[in-house]
Every structure is written in C-alpha cells, then in structure tokens.
Design a protein around this motif. Sequence first.
Motif, PDB file in Angstrom:
ATOM      1  N   THR A 170       0.680  -1.241   0.038  1.00 24.46           N
ATOM      2  CA  THR A 170      -0.045   0.038   0.034  1.00 24.46           C
ATOM      3  C   THR A 170       0.910   1.369   0.107  1.00 24.46           C
ATOM      4  N   GLY A 171       2.137   1.274   0.470  1.00 25.98           N
ATOM      5  CA  GLY A 171       2.959   2.209   0.512  1.00 25.98           C
ATOM      6  C   GLY A 171       2.802   3.005   1.731  1.00 25.98           C
ATOM      7  N   THR A 172       2.136   2.562   2.763  1.00 29.61           N
ATOM      8  CA  THR A 172       1.651   3.269   3.745  1.00 29.61           C
ATOM      9  C   THR A 172       2.862   3.307   4.767  1.00 29.61           C
ATOM     10  N   SER A 173       2.946   4.393   5.588  1.00 24.72           N
ATOM     11  CA  SER A 173       3.940   4.028   6.673  1.00 24.72           C
ATOM     12  C   SER A 173       3.098   4.268   7.982  1.00 24.72           C
ATOM     13  N   PHE A 174       3.336   3.106   8.874  1.00 20.41           N
ATOM     14  CA  PHE A 174       2.627   2.992  10.079  1.00 20.41           C
ATOM     15  C   PHE A 174       3.301   4.130  11.178  1.00 20.41           C
ATOM     16  N   THR A 175       4.387   4.698  10.967  1.00 19.26           N
ATOM     17  CA  THR A 175       4.858   5.516  11.570  1.00 19.26           C
ATOM     18  C   THR A 175       4.273   6.851  11.752  1.00 19.26           C
ATOM     19  N   THR A 176       3.528   7.345  12.647  1.00 18.58           N
ATOM     20  CA  THR A 176       3.022   8.843  12.770  1.00 18.58           C
ATOM     21  C   THR A 176       3.499   9.663  13.965  1.00 18.58           C
ATOM     22  N   LYS A 177       4.127   9.047  14.927  1.00 20.00           N
ATOM     23  CA  LYS A 177       4.664   9.661  16.105  1.00 20.00           C
ATOM     24  C   LYS A 177       6.008   9.522  16.160  1.00 20.00           C
ATOM     25  N   TYR A 178       6.703  10.338  16.995  1.00 21.92           N
ATOM     26  CA  TYR A 178       8.015  10.593  17.309  1.00 21.92           C
ATOM     27  C   TYR A 178       8.196   9.650  18.373  1.00 21.92           C
ATOM     28  N   GLU A 179       8.425   8.244  18.020  1.00 20.95           N
ATOM     29  CA  GLU A 179       8.203   7.300  19.198  1.00 20.95           C
ATOM     30  C   GLU A 179       9.518   6.996  19.366  1.00 20.95           C
ATOM     31  N   LYS A 180       9.688   6.691  20.840  1.00 17.58           N
ATOM     32  CA  LYS A 180      11.203   6.141  21.240  1.00 17.58           C
ATOM     33  C   LYS A 180      11.186   4.658  21.619  1.00 17.58           C
ATOM     34  N   PHE A 181      12.305   3.982  20.857  1.00 16.23           N
ATOM     35  CA  PHE A 181      12.408   2.540  21.247  1.00 16.23           C
ATOM     36  C   PHE A 181      13.422   2.347  21.730  1.00 16.23           C
ATOM     37  N   THR A 182      13.574   1.412  22.874  1.00 14.24           N
ATOM     38  CA  THR A 182      14.869   1.164  23.732  1.00 14.24           C
ATOM     39  C   THR A 182      15.210  -0.344  23.324  1.00 14.24           C
ATOM     40  N   ILE A 183      16.297  -0.849  23.527  1.00 19.21           N
ATOM     41  CA  ILE A 183      16.806  -2.228  23.370  1.00 19.21           C
ATOM     42  C   ILE A 183      17.205  -2.985  24.893  1.00 19.21           C
ATOM     43  N   GLY A 184      16.414  -3.484  25.343  1.00 23.75           N
ATOM     44  CA  GLY A 184      16.539  -4.005  26.773  1.00 23.75           C
ATOM     45  C   GLY A 184      17.161  -2.841  27.791  1.00 23.75           C
ATOM     46  N   THR A 185      18.177  -2.955  28.324  1.00 27.23           N
ATOM     47  CA  THR A 185      18.749  -2.165  29.224  1.00 27.23           C
ATOM     48  C   THR A 185      19.992  -1.386  28.555  1.00 27.23           C
ATOM     49  N   LEU A 186      20.077  -1.666  27.333  1.00 24.02           N
ATOM     50  CA  LEU A 186      21.172  -0.880  26.605  1.00 24.02           C
ATOM     51  C   LEU A 186      21.051   0.842  26.869  1.00 24.02           C
ATOM     52  N   PRO A 187      22.027   1.359  26.685  1.00 23.32           N
ATOM     53  CA  PRO A 187      21.636   2.811  26.794  1.00 23.32           C
ATOM     54  C   PRO A 187      21.774   3.443  25.363  1.00 23.32           C
ATOM     55  N   PHE A 188      20.545   2.892  24.553  1.00 21.50           N
ATOM     56  CA  PHE A 188      20.702   3.306  23.312  1.00 21.50           C
ATOM     57  C   PHE A 188      19.090   3.665  22.803  1.00 21.50           C
ATOM     58  N   ALA A 189      18.739   4.506  22.466  1.00 18.95           N
ATOM     59  CA  ALA A 189      17.238   5.082  21.933  1.00 18.95           C
ATOM     60  C   ALA A 189      17.190   5.279  20.630  1.00 18.95           C
ATOM     61  N   PHE A 190      16.198   4.512  19.659  1.00 22.95           N
ATOM     62  CA  PHE A 190      15.992   4.734  18.314  1.00 22.95           C
ATOM     63  C   PHE A 190      14.630   5.387  18.355  1.00 22.95           C
ATOM     64  N   TYR A 191      14.777   6.321  17.197  1.00 16.16           N
ATOM     65  CA  TYR A 191      13.555   7.174  16.901  1.00 16.16           C
ATOM     66  C   TYR A 191      13.212   6.844  15.060  1.00 16.16           C
ATOM     67  N   ASP A 192      11.973   6.628  15.191  1.00 11.06           N
ATOM     68  CA  ASP A 192      11.690   6.167  13.921  1.00 11.06           C
ATOM     69  C   ASP A 192      10.734   7.531  13.593  1.00 11.06           C
ATOM     70  N   VAL A 193      10.786   7.843  12.175  1.00 17.70           N
ATOM     71  CA  VAL A 193       9.802   8.831  11.548  1.00 17.70           C
ATOM     72  C   VAL A 193       9.131   8.395  10.610  1.00 17.70           C
ATOM     73  N   MET A 194       8.274   9.090  10.195  1.00 17.48           N
ATOM     74  CA  MET A 194       7.233   8.646   8.954  1.00 17.48           C
ATOM     75  C   MET A 194       8.259   8.641   7.645  1.00 17.48           C
ATOM     76  N   GLY A 195       8.150   7.694   6.824  1.00 10.73           N
ATOM     77  CA  GLY A 195       8.793   7.599   5.517  1.00 10.73           C
ATOM     78  C   GLY A 195       8.701   8.757   4.541  1.00 10.73           C
ATOM     79  N   LEU A 196       9.922   8.930   4.044  1.00  6.60           N
ATOM     80  CA  LEU A 196       9.937  10.129   2.954  1.00  6.60           C
ATOM     81  C   LEU A 196       9.176   9.595   1.757  1.00  6.60           C
ATOM     82  N   GLU A 197       8.511  10.649   1.273  1.00  7.80           N
ATOM     83  CA  GLU A 197       7.736  10.422  -0.044  1.00  7.80           C
ATOM     84  C   GLU A 197       7.892  11.635  -0.887  1.00  7.80           C
TER      85      GLU A 197
END
Length: 377
Positions: A170-197
């Motif tokens: 569908t070419g649809t991005s599920f990412t609509t929010k500036y959401e933070k994702f962490t990995i276990g207890t590691l001191p890393f944070a990933f931020y996903d954004v809407m896809g570029l179109e």
Amino acid sequence: MAYNRNSNSEPEFIYVLGNKTVKTGQTVTLSCEANTSEVTAKWEKAGYRLQCVEGKHRVHKKGTRFSLEIMNAKQEDEANYTITLQNHSGSVSCSAMVTVELTDWRPLETQQEPMIMALKNFKICSGEVRELRFLLHGPIGAGKSSIINTLKSIFEGHQFINCLTGSDSTGTSFTTKYEKFTIGTLPFAFYDVMGLESNEGKQSRGVRIDDIINAFKGHIPDNYKFREDMPMIEEHRDYITSPTINNKIHCLVSVIPADRLSMMSEDVINKMRNIRAEASKLGIPQLVFMTRVDKVCELTSENLGKIYQSKKIREKITMCSNKLGVTENCIFPVKNYHNEIRSNEQLNCLALQALTQIVYSANDYIKRWSSRQKQFE
C-alpha cells in the motif's frame, strides 16, 4: 547405461549444465551429457560466441560428454554460458551461470557473542548523557521499523514484532509519532519517523524536513504526532524551547532498500541529501543501513556470510554512495528479520556490526560536545 549414438538421433540432454560459483583464481568446469555424440558443439558467453583463449579456456568432448574449462577465473569471466548441440536432425541448448566471488572486500565478524557482550558493557563517555539517540529516516518500506525489531530480537532473545512496519503493497507508513524505542537495558534510543515520499504537485507527503531538523536540535518531544500539512513550530505547546544534549539526536541513520535503490525518485533522494546537509551543519555523524540485500544477490540470499564477496552488493554500495554523497565505508548492508522464526547468527552479525559502528560514531559526537563544554567552563 548405453545411449544412442546414431547420427540420425535428434540431440537431447541426459544432464544439463549446472550453475557454478568459483573464487578468483580458481578453475571452474561446466559439463553436460547428450544422448548422441554425432553433434557439433558451440559455446557462447553472455549471448555471444565464446572466443577461446589459449591458457584460459579448454573445450573437451569425450563420447557424449561435453565440457568447458575456465582457468584462473576473474571478474570478467562471470557470465551466463550456453552450449548448443546440433546435427542435421535438430539442435538443443542449455545454459548455466558462472559466478566469480570477490575476495572479501570488507571484514565480516562471524561470531555474535563478543559483539553482544561489548555492546551490553558499553559506557557513554559523558556522565551527563543518559543514552545515545539515533534517528532513522528513509523512504516508506525501506525497513526502518524492521531494523528496530531486528535489534530487539537479537538482544531480547525472541522474535520481536511490536514495532509496526510500513506496507510494501500500500505504500503506507505506520509511523505517525516521534516514538522512542529502546533495546533491553542498553543505553541506546532509536527514533523512527514517517517515511519520506515524493511530493505530488504542491502537496507535501511523508515526514517534513522541518520536523527532522527540529528533532536533530532536540525541540520535538517523545510521542509527538507528525502532521504532513504543518511542521512543529515554536508556538506549539509541546515545543522544547531549551533542549539539552539528552533531547538531541547524536547520530543520523539513513535506511535505503538495496532492491529499490535504482528506482528511488529524485525527489526522495534530494530530501535525503538535504537532511544530511542539515545534520552536517550540526556536526551530527551519518551512516547508512542498506536493507533487503538478499533481494538483489542470489549469493547473499543463500549465504549471508558471503555478503562481502558479492559483486552485486558492492555495486549497490557504490550506487548508494554516489546518490547520497556518503562514503562507502559509512554504508552497512543488513538484512532484517522478515519471515524467519529462528535466530540467524549471520543475520545478527551484520546487524550488530552496523549497530556497533553507529554507537561509536554517536559516542564520538558526545566526546566533541563534552570537549566544547569544558572550553566554556
């Protein structure tokens, strides 16, 4: 078993040529067998009559068996080879692909545990920084969310699918929010954004460059909902007016799908170039994760451990470098978990090698920031 050697027999293959993979400098032999020896054999390379070179090619015929030997294989020998057998009753052909592996053009870690332990024990160089923050951006369906899922799967010990991914169909991005994702207890944070179109006419589509720049600078709060028609502005009630180093992005990760690289629109490429330019102004390091590598290379699809012997993967890295203006040593080919239900150490090693590089790049950014802070004390 006896085969009909009568010259009146229409030629047929008893067994055909088989695809071969060979390392540079080795000898490869293509062979087949027919139902009759009363034929003439013609060899072709990539659709053209093979010009045999002494010391390079050797053509054999022994009864009903036919073979071609290619000695001291080089990259220029990689091609589709065809043999045609013909007599007055008819003709028949078969083909096989000869793939010449490159010598490893980049080292590949083959054991995941040392990398996992090093990342689990990693300490950020500044006590003022709680976590390293990475921003993932790229076109819809490139695999940004899947990268997060893959890394979480590696460190959390099970297939992780809670981070929704964009739909290829569908070419649809599920990412609509500036959401933070962490990995276990590691001191890393990933931020996903809407896809570029690509923009259609004057309509703005996908994530806005203004919002990405604001994210770089730390003005956008967690869980902010993106709007395609309006960027985050200072007057917004959630705008972070005085961001600290803990609000800012420490490394930009561009995510590019290898199998769609040549088809990406110039509009999307230009947006990515502009985003990189803004990151450069702020001194933010930038790396590229090139996903879906198994879709462009049969060798890699069958064995990820040979990814750095693949001519096609190297060509894609060079193309990506030229399009985005990123040096090749900053581009990391990876494969995300997709339909696998078990852990794959080769897949994990590629992801961990890429993660390790962005972690150290982000940490270097923090070191430079700390050094500047001390100058003003």
